[in-house]
Design an enzyme around this catalytic site. Structure first.
Site, PDB file in Angstrom:
ATOM      1  N   SER A  74       0.828  -1.199   0.000  1.00  0.00           N
ATOM      2  CA  SER A  74       0.000   0.000   0.000  1.00  0.00           C
ATOM      3  C   SER A  74       0.868   1.258   0.000  1.00  0.00           C
ATOM      4  O   SER A  74       1.712   1.420  -0.879  1.00  0.00           O
ATOM      5  CB  SER A  74      -0.969  -0.045   1.190  1.00  0.00           C
ATOM      6  OG  SER A  74      -2.000   0.896   1.028  1.00  0.00           O
TER       7      SER A  74
ATOM      8  N   ASP B 111      -5.828  -3.317  -2.676  1.00  0.00           N
ATOM      9  CA  ASP B 111      -4.766  -2.989  -1.724  1.00  0.00           C
ATOM     10  C   ASP B 111      -3.995  -4.196  -1.197  1.00  0.00           C
ATOM     11  O   ASP B 111      -4.581  -5.178  -0.733  1.00  0.00           O
ATOM     12  CB  ASP B 111      -5.386  -2.242  -0.545  1.00  0.00           C
ATOM     13  CG  ASP B 111      -4.372  -1.432   0.230  1.00  0.00           C
ATOM     14  OD1 ASP B 111      -3.507  -2.039   0.879  1.00  0.00           O
ATOM     15  OD2 ASP B 111      -4.440  -0.194   0.181  1.00  0.00           O
TER      16      ASP B 111
END
Length: 318
Positions: free
Chosen positions: A49, A185
């Site tokens: 991320s 993500d």
């Protein structure tokens, strides 16, 4: 590829600026010990991320302070304010419905393209791993700069795929190894990618004795401690859990990986992490007050005697 010295970077949205401050502190400790900088001191970088953005930027030669400046100067582009969000939501109402992601991702795309340009994943100065998850095949996707099939992937797209947190950003469409993917993500796979990096090190270098040879620095973005009371945890349904569940999933797998890494690596494992004050823990709070508070918190943590001792021991081992 030998990967005995690992640098791993957690996710955490705008709190990536905390990781940058701590990495600058690591560089200071390395310099004091007459050691090379970050790229010369680690054999493998891993990021999830926002940690993917930091890891990729480090891997192409940007200094921690340069990356921190991206967060400071581009934060409103990545996470637009309320007025721009409302306009974006209105324009997406017909195509995406009332439950569209909070942000349309266009600002994030622009920032990533600005930072990485035409750079390809295979052009890193040090081996790199980035996590993501494909919702179509329902499998993790681990991007590797040293994997021939991934070498030509645009670096900005790899970061975008790893940063597409559900409810915050839309999934990112990419073709990876001939497969059409809908990528979200990497924090859902491993918000703390340390265990993935350790597994890769052990796989790549059969001569590694995990308790003797590995040195691992795992860098967090601040530990959430905002409670969810029993009454809410028992009564909330899908609507109430929609955004909190993302934070809970990120925090839960971060802590479990920390435990695993400590057991695997022992004295060669170092973790930079501290509890966040309530109010500093949102992934997308880009107010000047919050940014300043995060940087003050990060600096104070670095100044603690325990942190300085940890950094000296790390510098002696890498």
């Amino acid at each position: 590829m030998k990967a005995r010295r690992i640098l791993s970077l957690d996710g955490g949205g705008i709190r990536g600026i905390v990781s940058c401050r701590w990495l600058a502190g690591v560089e200071d400790a390395l310099r004091d010990a007459a050691k090379p900088g970050l790229l010369g001191s680690f054999d493998l970088l891993a990021g999830s991320s926002t940690g993917a953005l930091v890891a990729c930027a480090l891997a192409i030669g940007l200094a921690p302070e340069q990356i921190a400046e991206v967060y400071r100067s581009q934060r409103h582009e990545i996470f637009p304010g309320l007025a721009e969000r409302l306009w974006s939501r209105t324009t997406r109402l017909i195509s995406e419905g009332v439950s569209a992601p909070r942000y349309d991702g266009r600002g994030l795309d622009r920032v990533l393209k600005q930072v990485f340009g035409d750079t390809r994943l295979g052009q890193t100065q040090v081996p790199l791993m980035v996590t993501s998850y494909d919702t179509q095949s329902r499998t993790p996707v681990i991007f590797k700069s040293f994997k021939p099939e991934h070498a030509d992937l645009p670096m900005w797209e790899v970061c975008r795929a790893s940063s597409s947190a559900p409810t915050y950003f839309p999934a990112h469409a990419m073709t990876v190894e001939g497969q059409h993917c809908a990528l979200i993500d990497g924090g859902l796979v491993a918000n703390n990618p340390t265990a993935c990096a350790i597994a890769e090190a052990l796989r790549k270098d059969a001569g590694v004795d995990r308790s003797q040879d590995l040195v691992v620095l795992s860098v967090g973005t601040g530990q959430r401690n905002r409670p969810i009371p029993l009454k809410q945890a028992r009564e909330w349904g899908a609507l109430e859990w929609a955004i909190p569940i993302i934070d809970v999933l990120f925090d839960g797998n971060t802590d479990s990986v920390d435990y695993i890494a400590r057991q695997l690596v022992g004295d060669g494992y170092f973790r930079l992490q501290t509890e966040l004050l309530i109010g500093l823990d949102d992934l997308d709070d880009t107010s000047a007050t919050n940014i300043a508070a995060l940087e003050i918190m990060a600096t104070r943590y670095l100044q603690q005697a325990q942190t300085q001792d940890q950094l000296r021991r790390l510098a002696a081992m890498v």
